[in-house]
Design an enzyme around this catalytic site. Structure first.
Site, PDB file in Angstrom:
ATOM      1  CG  ASP A 233      26.635 -34.679  25.722  1.00 40.93           C
ATOM      2  OD1 ASP A 233      25.655 -34.633  26.228  1.00 40.93           O
ATOM      3  OD2 ASP A 233      26.934 -34.536  24.974  1.00 40.93           O
ATOM      4  CG  ASP A 359      20.740 -31.572  31.011  1.00 42.40           C
ATOM      5  OD1 ASP A 359      20.103 -31.850  30.162  1.00 42.40           O
ATOM      6  OD2 ASP A 359      21.796 -32.031  31.123  1.00 42.40           O
ATOM      7  CG  HIS A 387      22.906 -30.652  28.156  1.00 41.84           C
ATOM      8  ND1 HIS A 387      23.089 -31.998  28.692  1.00 41.84           N
ATOM      9  CD2 HIS A 387      23.578 -30.818  26.823  1.00 41.84           C
ATOM     10  CE1 HIS A 387      23.700 -32.627  28.301  1.00 41.84           C
ATOM     11  NE2 HIS A 387      23.845 -31.695  27.133  1.00 41.84           N
TER      12      HIS A 387
END
Length: 410
Positions: A233, A359, A387
């Site tokens: 991320d 995701d 995710h």
């Protein structure tokens, strides 16, 4: 964390062609020639016999490798890859890509034989009860093979795991256990104001301040010691910052559903490419104004009721519960900061990207845009992943990280 604050006003970036890699089961067993799929009915004795032979062959092959390979002292060459990667530039066009098993992570609840039944040289060959059991045995044997890594022969056996926005080192607990069991050294870092780090998130004024626990760790490494950086991320921007400062201490960099920026970009520039008024990320964001409502936001929190849909749509309920009580606000200033990356430092580190197919926070299209803008050495694609693949597909993520660690210098 992927932040979608406004619709991008910049023209779309022209994409360079990039070969997409997908995953498929490594072992494909087809016992009958008259059908391309298994029926629910009991298979013929001939099919059962063939399946059993293949399963036992995989087991015997694994035993042979444990005993030092085939006769003559030389090991049998075997590609243990569990995920696809870019083919060599010399590959012929239209050549079929290899397949892998990353799309199907072995469940702990699978009724598999115990490992000692596969490796005990004096045990009788196990009797297979069904085609499904045979397939699971083959996959389990291949899982064992891919984890047989001589970590001492690698350039580095040290992984450094960097969490995303709002997360902490706690999110890597499954990955840490799997890597350590395979013989790797693992360090999971809490960035400033994250996890158990006590700093106030609203007081973080820059990316360098946010990333300081990581850069401090790299600075303390012994001369000549290198690590594999893994960023998830917003952690992708964080490892990029660290690569620019300490490129000579980073063997490889792995971006897991992560922000992979080019020089002059901010994470906000990337995450704003995909947004609309009904976007799930926009609905989830709760801005924090610690300095007053007339000042810029100091942080972003996420609506706990939307966490599952946004970040954990394929993750176990227990991991969603862990996240709901462990996640902290995302500092706002680091997300706005444009990063300066040079070819001589950041560009000298080998980069790899792991795509997450389903995701909702950083959609696959956005991941592919980043890959096209600045292609890494190889791209790995994990099917059925949200995710947070360290929760939803921990075994597949683990196998891919091990595979990356084994890729030799070109």
């Amino acid at each position: 964390m992927g932040l979608c604050l406004s619709r991008s006003s910049t023209p779309p970036v022209k994409k360079r062609q990039s070969k997409r890699l997908t995953n498929q089961a490594t072992a494909s067993v087809n016992g009958g020639a008259g059908s391309n799929r298994w029926s629910r009915n009991r298979s013929s004795k001939r099919e059962d016999s063939l399946i059993q032979e293949r399963a036992l062959a995989a087991i015997l092959f694994q035993r042979q490798l444990q005993n030092g390979g085939g006769g003559g002292g030389g090991g049998i060459p075997f590609d243990r890859s569990t995920s696809l990667r870019y083919p060599n530039s010399n590959s012929k066009k239209n050549q079929p890509l290899p397949r892998s098993s990353s799309s199907r992570a072995r469940s702990l609840t699978d009724p598999l034989l115990q490992p000692h039944q596969l490796v005990n040289q004096h045990a009788d060959p196990p009797k297979l009860q069904s085609i499904g059991e045979a397939v699971r045995m083959i996959r389990f044997a291949l899982d064992i093979l891919v984890l047989e890594v001589k970590v001492d022969d690698l350039e580095t056996n040290h992984f450094v795991l960097v969490h995303g926005g709002g997360f902490g080192a706690w999110c890597w607990y499954k990955t840490i256990a799997l890597l350590e069991e395979a013989g790797f050294k693992v360090t999971a870092v809490d960035l400033t104001g994250s996890g158990i780090h006590s700093f106030d998130t609203n007081s973080i004024a820059s990316l360098s301040q946010y990333v300081q626990p990581l850069t401090d760790f790299l600075e303390k490494l012994a001369n000549g010691e290198k690590v594999i950086l893994v960023g998830h991320d917003f952690g992708g921007a964080c490892i990029s910052f660290a690569m620019e400062l300490h490129s000579f201490k980073v063997s490889k960099a792995v971006f897991v559903a992560a922000a992979m920026l080019t020089s002059g970009q901010s994470a906000l520039d990337i995450f704003s490419q995909k947004t609309d008024s009904n976007d799930l990320m926009r609905q989830s964001q709760i801005f924090i104004y610690a300095n007053g409502n007339d000042k810029p936001p100091t942080g972003i929190d996420l609506d706990k009721s939307l966490l599952r849909d946004l970040l954990f749509n394929h993750s176990p309920a227990k991991d969603v519960a862990l996240a709901s009580v462990s996640m902290r606000p995302i500092p706002f200033s680091p997300v706005l900061e444009k990063i300066c990356l040079s070819d001589s430092n950041y560009g000298s580190v080998r980069r790899f990207y792991i795509e997450t197919a389903e995701d909702n926070a950083i959609p696959i299209a956005l991941q592919q845009n980043m890959i096209s803008d600045d292609p890494p050495e190889r791209v790995f694609h994990l099917k059925g992943t949200d995710h947070s693949p360290f929760f939803s597909k921990p075994q597949a993520l683990h196998r891919t990280l091990v595979e990356i660690s084994r890729i030799p210098s070109t």
